[in-house]
Write a protein that holds these residues in place. Structure first.
Motif, PDB file in Angstrom:
ATOM      1  N   CYS A  58      -4.851  -3.329 -16.857  1.00 15.99           N
ATOM      2  CA  CYS A  58      -3.489  -2.859 -17.071  1.00 15.99           C
ATOM      3  C   CYS A  58      -2.983  -2.387 -15.722  1.00 15.99           C
ATOM      4  N   VAL A  59      -1.787  -2.836 -15.324  1.00 12.58           N
ATOM      5  CA  VAL A  59      -1.252  -2.509 -14.002  1.00 12.58           C
ATOM      6  C   VAL A  59       0.146  -1.934 -14.142  1.00 12.58           C
ATOM      7  N   ILE A  60       0.416  -0.874 -13.411  1.00 11.02           N
ATOM      8  CA  ILE A  60       1.762  -0.315 -13.321  1.00 11.02           C
ATOM      9  C   ILE A  60       2.128  -0.177 -11.860  1.00 11.02           C
ATOM     10  N   ASP A 113       5.447   3.400  -4.889  1.00 11.14           N
ATOM     11  CA  ASP A 113       5.333   2.016  -4.418  1.00 11.14           C
ATOM     12  C   ASP A 113       3.898   1.500  -4.395  1.00 11.14           C
ATOM     13  N   TRP A 114       2.959   2.266  -4.890  1.00 13.93           N
ATOM     14  CA  TRP A 114       1.599   1.753  -5.074  1.00 13.93           C
ATOM     15  C   TRP A 114       1.463   1.125  -6.463  1.00 13.93           C
ATOM     16  N   PHE A 115       0.694   0.057  -6.543  1.00 13.10           N
ATOM     17  CA  PHE A 115       0.264  -0.468  -7.839  1.00 13.10           C
ATOM     18  C   PHE A 115      -1.014   0.258  -8.239  1.00 13.10           C
ATOM     19  N   PHE A 116      -1.099   0.620  -9.513  1.00 10.00           N
ATOM     20  CA  PHE A 116      -2.329   1.199 -10.054  1.00 10.00           C
ATOM     21  C   PHE A 116      -2.881   0.274 -11.123  1.00 10.00           C
ATOM     22  N   CYS A 152      -9.898   3.775 -11.879  1.00 10.18           N
ATOM     23  CA  CYS A 152      -8.609   3.202 -11.502  1.00 10.18           C
ATOM     24  C   CYS A 152      -8.636   2.849 -10.025  1.00 10.18           C
ATOM     25  N   TRP A 153      -7.814   1.869  -9.681  1.00  9.60           N
ATOM     26  CA  TRP A 153      -7.700   1.372  -8.320  1.00  9.60           C
ATOM     27  C   TRP A 153      -6.236   1.392  -7.905  1.00  9.60           C
ATOM     28  N   LYS A 154      -5.981   1.395  -6.616  1.00  6.30           N
ATOM     29  CA  LYS A 154      -4.609   1.292  -6.134  1.00  6.30           C
ATOM     30  C   LYS A 154      -4.520   0.179  -5.093  1.00  6.30           C
ATOM     31  N   SER A 155      -3.322  -0.380  -4.968  1.00  4.57           N
ATOM     32  CA  SER A 155      -3.115  -1.482  -4.037  1.00  4.57           C
ATOM     33  C   SER A 155      -1.645  -1.539  -3.656  1.00  4.57           C
ATOM     34  N   LYS A 156      -1.379  -2.042  -2.475  1.00  5.30           N
ATOM     35  CA  LYS A 156      -0.001  -2.312  -2.055  1.00  5.30           C
ATOM     36  C   LYS A 156       0.375  -3.775  -2.279  1.00  5.30           C
ATOM     37  N   ASP A 157      -0.638  -4.642  -2.521  1.00  5.80           N
ATOM     38  CA  ASP A 157      -0.364  -6.076  -2.545  1.00  5.80           C
ATOM     39  C   ASP A 157      -0.925  -6.804  -3.763  1.00  5.80           C
ATOM     40  N   LEU A 158      -1.440  -6.075  -4.750  1.00  4.43           N
ATOM     41  CA  LEU A 158      -1.973  -6.638  -5.996  1.00  4.43           C
ATOM     42  C   LEU A 158      -3.262  -7.432  -5.795  1.00  4.43           C
ATOM     43  N   SER A 178      -0.395  12.485 -13.163  1.00  3.35           N
ATOM     44  CA  SER A 178      -0.534  11.605 -12.003  1.00  3.35           C
ATOM     45  C   SER A 178      -1.130  10.279 -12.446  1.00  3.35           C
ATOM     46  N   PRO A 179      -0.724   9.170 -11.814  1.00  2.63           N
ATOM     47  CA  PRO A 179      -1.346   7.892 -12.164  1.00  2.63           C
ATOM     48  C   PRO A 179      -2.824   7.847 -11.798  1.00  2.63           C
ATOM     49  N   ALA A 180      -3.247   8.727 -10.881  1.00  5.87           N
ATOM     50  CA  ALA A 180      -4.642   8.769 -10.472  1.00  5.87           C
ATOM     51  C   ALA A 180      -5.499   9.618 -11.402  1.00  5.87           C
TER      52      ALA A 180
END
Length: 588
Positions: free
Chosen positions: A65-67, A76-79, A94-100, A162-164
């Protein structure tokens, strides 16, 4: 992931005002000059991961699941949240990314307390941000071990600021007056026993209501009017098959049990209907996701078992978030992403499903899992539950019935352009006028406009049964993209045909009409690439004559101001025609 070593700086001397030739002097027409480029195929250097991504499945997990976070510390981070195999499915990471694509581990964002009803088999989380209260809600399924409940899978909910995370399991008195403790799931089918759905003949005939029914794959959804819904999968415990159901939520802790209803029937296109889908579903409709567009509601879901190579994402469409829904046949564009079951010799990708969609500006993406057991990499090609996260672009396409449907440019295993928000480069080909000619036996003719438009519609064909068309032509084929004004180009991405018998082996020439300011004077010319060869050995199965679709020919170069690009293909001797699925020009 290896960082790209910029190979062509020495020959592309733009910074000094040179372009493999000297200064512009008094002339403005530079004629034809050679354009150095990189094709993303060097075994040592690998591809440029500041411009492209590849679904290498580096992060272990499933059911993503990504938001995209829109405010606060992680704006502006994807989680990404998923079934966390590395935690033995007893918690969620959970993970975070700027570029998916390049994901950074953040935390174990939810781990049930020792007194919680669900300690094991934490699968397929669904996370949503609710702007009405600024909180993040995580819905999950787990094996119930609490007294007073059946020992099967139930749904729970946890909340965070928080998303984290950390996400904390909800406790309190909900809107129904039910006291929810750590020992209680958020949804209990026994409280829906009097729902009107269970009084229907269909529900009685199918024995839909059973007190020990199991539920997994929770997916929260907020409609445009603010109404809240929770989609779920009724899984195989008391029943023999998985199907999708929904309940309206008064708030995220309060199901309106009177609204509970089933939405799909296994191997039927409508609830209780008689028409069968063209692609077999083998006991499973699961992993729901809800999307609304132009007043239509798109229920996307996975079919077949997660270890079945034909695990795939399909879609059903309705006029209400509560249904009824009609599954879209594959011949009408119903397959969102999955392997080609008409050509089951694919060896490079398998088990593509359990997904989420996420918007990034104007681009829509599907994030899903693939199995790592790829035959093309020397493995068995059999689903193994050794899964990793993947992503691909998604488009809206109007099918032959006038219905918009979701179509992914995937599944891919080859380099693809990263999100435009990350690189700063978008697909400029969509803005170009495309023309083409064919030359056969010395006679040149124009190719019709409708056929040319297939080259820059943003759609890549992957399957034999598909509503996506490709460009086909015979002889020497010259395709030209023309822009109203100069644009800044960074890379050219040419997608080969998905049909082996129409694949191109070589691009004979690429000519860019460019301009460049040198010594204060604007100079013009043609920047040329000669003889680019497609890696057919890598991107097809030569022995069986099967393509590994979606693998492009790429030319990356320093930024270049252009107003046209002409691509010349030569149909190989003995081949009826060449096919091109799509052309993308990444730039700004």
């Amino acid at each position: 992931m290896k960082k790209f070593l910029y190979m062509i700086v020495a020959t592309l001397m733009f910074a000094s005002g040179l372009f493999v030739f000297g200064g512009c002097a008094e002339q403005t027409n530079l004629g034809v000059v050679e354009l150095p480029y990189y094709d993303e195929e060097d075994e040592k250097t690998d591809y440029n991961n500041s411009l492209f991504y590849r679904n290498d499945l580096l992060e272990t997990g499933a059911d993503p699941c990504v938001i995209k976070v829109t405010e606060g510390e992680y704006k502006d981070w994807f989680f990404l949240y998923g079934t966390t195999d590395t935690a033995s499915c007893t918690a969620y990471a959970c993970w975070k990314s700027k570029d998916l694509s390049n994901w950074q581990a953040v935390s174990i964002c939810f781990s049930p307390e020792s007194a919680s009803w669900g300690q094991a088999s934490l699968w397929a989380p669904g996370v949503i941000y609710d702007p009405s209260d600024g909180k993040y809600y995580l819905f999950y399924s787990a094996q119930n071990s609490a007294s007073g409940y059946y020992k099967t899978k139930y749904l729970g909910m946890a909340v965070s600021d928080s998303p984290a995370g950390p996400f904390v399991q909800y406790t309190g008195v909900n809107g129904n007056g039910d006291e929810i403790t750590l020992g209680d799931p958020i949804f209990d089918i026994r409280k829906a026993a009097d729902a009107p759905f269970f009084q229907t003949d269909y529900a009685k005939e199918t024995e839909s209501y059973k007190k020990n029914t199991s539920f997994i794959d929770a997916c929260p959804f907020i409609d445009s009017d603010g109404s809240k819904y929770l989609y779920m999968c009724r899984s195989r415990n008391a029943h023999s098959s998985n199907i999708i159901s929904v309940v309206k939520m008064t708030d995220w802790a309060t199901p309106d049990y009177s609204t509970y209803t089933e939405l799909t029937t296994l191997d039927r296109t409508t609830l209780g209907g008689s028409i069968r889908p063209e692609r077999s579903e083998t006991k499973i409709n699961e992993a729901p996701f809800m999307t609304e567009r132009n007043g239509k509601y798109y229920l996307t879901f996975s079919i077949n078992a997660t270890i079945d190579p034909e695990y795939a994402v399909m879609q059903a469409v309705g006029d209400s978030p509560m249904g009824p829904f009609t599954k879209v046949q594959e011949s009408e564009g119903g397959l969102v992403i999955g392997i080609d079951y008409m050509n089951n010799e694919w060896d490079h990708v398998l088990c593509c499903g359990s997904h989420a969609f996420v918007m990034d500006g104007d681009e829509m993406w599907i994030v899903y899992h693939q199995d790592r057991n790829r035959a093309s990499e020397g493995l068995s090609g059999v689903g193994s539950n050794n899964r990793g996260f993947a992503c691909d672009r998604v488009n809206w396409v109007t099918n032959q019935n006038g219905l918009e449907v979701l179509k992914a440019n995937g599944p891919t295993t080859s380099p693809q352009p990263l999100p435009s928000s990350y690189t700063g480069y978008k697909n400029l080909a969509r803005e170009a006028k495309v023309t083409a000619t064919r030359t056969v036996d010395g006679t040149t003719t124009d190719i019709d406009e409708a056929t040319c438009k297939l080259l820059n519609d943003g759609l890549v064909r992957f399957h034999e049964i598909d509503i996506i068309d490709e460009f086909y032509a015979e002889g020497v084929v010259a395709v030209k993209l023309t822009f109203d004004d100069y644009v800044t180009a960074r890379s050219l991405v040419i997608y080969n045909s998905c049909m082996f018998d129409s694949a191109f082996y070589r691009v004979a020439r690429i000519d860019f009409g460019f301009r460049k300011e040198i010594d204060g004077k604007m100079c013009y010319g043609t920047a040329r690439i000669n003889d680019m060869y497609y890696n057919l050995e890598k991107y097809s199965q030569l022995d069986t004559g099967v393509m590994r679709p979606g693998a492009p020919l790429i030319a990356e170069f320093d930024e270049l101001q252009i107003n046209s690009v002409t691509i010349t293909f030569v149909c190989p001797d003995g081949q009826e025609n060449i096919g091109v699925s799509e052309i993308m020009l990444m730039g700004k």
